[in-house]
Scaffold this active site. Structure first.
Site, PDB file in Angstrom:
ATOM      1  N   LYS A 192      -3.004 -22.533  79.934  1.00 34.56           N
ATOM      2  CA  LYS A 192      -1.962 -23.508  80.290  1.00 34.56           C
ATOM      3  C   LYS A 192      -0.608 -22.827  80.466  1.00 34.56           C
ATOM      4  O   LYS A 192       0.399 -23.473  80.715  1.00 34.56           O
ATOM      5  CB  LYS A 192      -1.858 -24.584  79.203  1.00 34.56           C
ATOM      6  CG  LYS A 192      -3.092 -25.489  79.122  1.00 34.56           C
ATOM      7  CD  LYS A 192      -2.860 -26.598  78.147  1.00 34.56           C
ATOM      8  CE  LYS A 192      -4.142 -27.267  77.707  1.00 34.56           C
ATOM      9  NZ  LYS A 192      -4.689 -28.177  78.714  1.00 34.56           N
ATOM     10  N   HIS A 216      -4.770 -35.489  71.222  1.00 34.75           N
ATOM     11  CA  HIS A 216      -5.832 -35.090  72.165  1.00 34.75           C
ATOM     12  C   HIS A 216      -7.152 -35.048  71.381  1.00 34.75           C
ATOM     13  O   HIS A 216      -7.145 -34.835  70.163  1.00 34.75           O
ATOM     14  CB  HIS A 216      -5.460 -33.689  72.669  1.00 34.75           C
ATOM     15  CG  HIS A 216      -6.316 -33.119  73.745  1.00 34.75           C
ATOM     16  ND1 HIS A 216      -7.543 -32.550  73.497  1.00 34.75           N
ATOM     17  CD2 HIS A 216      -6.116 -33.002  75.084  1.00 34.75           C
ATOM     18  CE1 HIS A 216      -8.053 -32.098  74.637  1.00 34.75           C
ATOM     19  NE2 HIS A 216      -7.205 -32.362  75.611  1.00 34.75           N
ATOM     20  N   GLN A 260       0.551 -27.955  74.570  1.00 46.23           N
ATOM     21  CA  GLN A 260       1.493 -28.359  75.623  1.00 46.23           C
ATOM     22  C   GLN A 260       2.919 -27.878  75.360  1.00 46.23           C
ATOM     23  O   GLN A 260       3.797 -28.100  76.194  1.00 46.23           O
ATOM     24  CB  GLN A 260       1.510 -29.897  75.770  1.00 46.23           C
ATOM     25  CG  GLN A 260       0.201 -30.505  76.239  1.00 46.23           C
ATOM     26  CD  GLN A 260      -0.187 -30.112  77.658  1.00 46.23           C
ATOM     27  OE1 GLN A 260       0.618 -29.581  78.430  1.00 46.23           O
ATOM     28  NE2 GLN A 260      -1.443 -30.354  78.009  1.00 46.23           N
TER      29      GLN A 260
HETATM   30  N1  PLP Z   1      -4.199 -30.377  72.826  1.00 43.80           N
HETATM   31  C1  PLP Z   1      -3.492 -30.864  73.843  1.00 43.80           C
HETATM   32  C2  PLP Z   1      -2.254 -31.647  73.552  1.00 43.80           C
HETATM   33  C3  PLP Z   1      -3.908 -30.629  75.155  1.00 43.80           C
HETATM   34  O1  PLP Z   1      -3.203 -31.125  76.181  1.00 43.80           O
HETATM   35  C4  PLP Z   1      -5.071 -29.870  75.380  1.00 43.80           C
HETATM   36  C5  PLP Z   1      -5.580 -29.643  76.749  1.00 43.80           C
HETATM   37  O2  PLP Z   1      -5.366 -30.413  77.647  1.00 43.80           O
HETATM   38  C6  PLP Z   1      -5.767 -29.380  74.275  1.00 43.80           C
HETATM   39  C7  PLP Z   1      -5.298 -29.645  73.017  1.00 43.80           C
HETATM   40  C8  PLP Z   1      -7.013 -28.580  74.437  1.00 43.80           C
HETATM   41  O3  PLP Z   1      -6.758 -27.384  75.055  1.00 43.80           O
HETATM   42  P1  PLP Z   1      -7.967 -26.426  75.449  1.00 43.80           P
HETATM   43  O4  PLP Z   1      -8.816 -27.208  76.406  1.00 43.80           O
HETATM   44  O5  PLP Z   1      -7.304 -25.257  76.079  1.00 43.80           O
HETATM   45  O6  PLP Z   1      -8.679 -26.103  74.205  1.00 43.80           O
END
Ligand code: PLP
Length: 407
Positions: free
Chosen positions: A226, A123, A203
């Site tokens: 989440k 991500h 996740q």
């Molecule tokens: N890492 C992964 C695999 C994610 O799916 C997400 C959010 O979709 C994030 C990091 C980032 O999460 P946040 O927006 O809560 O910081």
């Protein structure tokens, strides 16, 4: 098996209809989950009966707020099997947790020419902080490749460890491919090559039983929103040794032991990394989300999601022109991204939305992975404890309608 219909009764949002008279079919929990009444009640209760700033006041409300805040930290650390809550730093989210490490560990311990190893399925949260660091410190970034199914190529991962990276950072579960990585094995491999290990658990912690001690990672990050909790609260777990060696991330109130006109002494863990007034109600709401998930059981949640994912995978595989990204159902968590021949994912999502079905369309904050797969975007359906077969049937019917509209 969980009874998702009963579980939906715990979530007030499922009482509403969308677009007039459509039942809400929420298949976007990988972006953010819905919240049970118990989490909303705990946050309300704090504001109505106990609220004050924490760690500072010598009065009843300050003591009550502080006790609730620290009890939430303890619940979260127990949930992921971390024996000492001082290793759990409250942040805003996974993104901030990873940035904290890039800033406070990376800037102190990495130097020009050092390598960082990532994977092709990260991500943006686990890419951009390292790109920023690489630019500033002239650090080299390597990637471990995926195999043709979309699983991490462990042989290539081992080969890339030959560069002796100082840091290896990877996701526990991909938010696009649904792949669950063998994180314990990867951590052992990375440690054998002398690297520090950071795992993005955004996740995984919401969906699987996670034991951070058993995995052995040095840093582990996740977000409350989440996993049935509120926005604005996340966690960075860190090994005590590394957290103690790092300098503070942000400076201000609460993160200090002493300040004079000449300088300051940082506070003990975890407060050293928690400058300023934190998201008090959100942290306490996070604790309530943990109570809720714990009450249902993470094994039960995971096996329910495996069941729903298999059901969805089988149904979607039958649809002509639909291509699922990533491996077979037995090798993934509750995320299925797909493309539909000749229809843009935004059109798919819009037509599904008109039927009350919420999915995500776009690159899901994983642009490089989409480039690698040679597609501009995909549609993603993601599942949680409140989804059942009826939701998947609605999705399949919805895609049927998309195909009819697009001929
Ligand atoms: N890492 C992964 C695999 C994610 O799916 C997400 C959010 O979709 C994030 C990091 C980032 O999460 P946040 O927006 O809560 O910081």
């Amino acid at each position: 098996m969980l009874n998702s219909r009963n579980i939906r009764n715990d979530f007030p949002i499922f009482d509403r209809l969308v677009h007039g008279d459509k039942r809400l079919v929420y298949l976007d929990s990988a972006a953010s989950s819905q919240k049970p009444q118990s989490v909303l009640d705990v946050m309300d209760d704090l504001y109505q009966k106990h609220y004050a700033n924490i760690h500072r006041g010598i009065h009843a409300l300050a003591e009550e707020s502080t006790a609730l805040y620290e009890a939430a930290r303890k619940k979260i650390s127990d949930f992921v099997h971390v024996p000492d809550p001082a290793q759990m730093i409250f942040t805003r989210n996974t993104t901030e947790s990873i940035n904290l490490v890039a800033y406070a560990w990376g800037r102190k311990f990495l130097k020009a020419g050092d390598h960082i190893l990532l994977t092709r399925m990260e991500h943006h949260s686990n890419l951009v902080p390292w790109y920023m660091l690489a630019e500033e410190k002239d650090v080299k970034i390597d990637f471990a490749e995926l195999d043709e199914q979309g699983l991490l190529d462990l042989e290539h991962f081992q080969k890339q460890l030959g560069h002796q990276p100082k840091l290896v950072a990877f996701t526990h579960m991909s938010n696009v491919l649904g792949v669950i990585n063998p994180v314990k094995k990867m951590t052992e491999m990375a440690h054998q090559s002398g690297a520090t290990v950071l795992i993005d658990g955004a996740q995984s912690v919401p969906h699987l039983p996670v034991d951070i001690q058993d995995i052995g990672a040095d840093f582990y990050a996740f977000s409350a929103h989440k996993m049935c909790g509120p926005t604005g609260a996340g966690i960075l777990y860190g090994s005590k040794k590394l957290l103690n060696e790092m300098d503070p991330f942000l400076g201000g109130g609460d993160m200090i032991r002493k300040v004079t006109y000449d300088g300051f002494q940082p506070n003990d863990l975890p407060y050293k990394f928690e400058a300023g007034t934190p998201a008090i109600a959100e942290a306490i709401g996070f604790g309530a989300a943990i109570d809720y998930l714990h009450g249902i059981g993470m094994e039960a949640i995971h096996s329910h999601e495996c069941h729903i994912t298999k059901y969805a995978y089988a149904a979607l595989s039958e649809i002509a022109g639909l291509t699922i990204l990533g491996p077979g159902a037995e090798k993934r968590g509750g995320v299925i991204s797909f493309t539909l021949k000749d229809v843009h994912p935004h059109d798919v999502a819009q037509i599904l939305d008109s039927q009350g079905i919420a999915v995500r369309a776009g690159h899901h904050c994983a642009m490089p992975l989409h480039q690698k797969l040679d597609i501009p975007a995909s549609t993603r359906a993601s599942f949680y404890l409140y989804n059942d077969e009826a939701d998947i049937d609605a999705l399949v019917l919805g895609i049927d309608k998309v195909k009819r509209i697009f001929g």
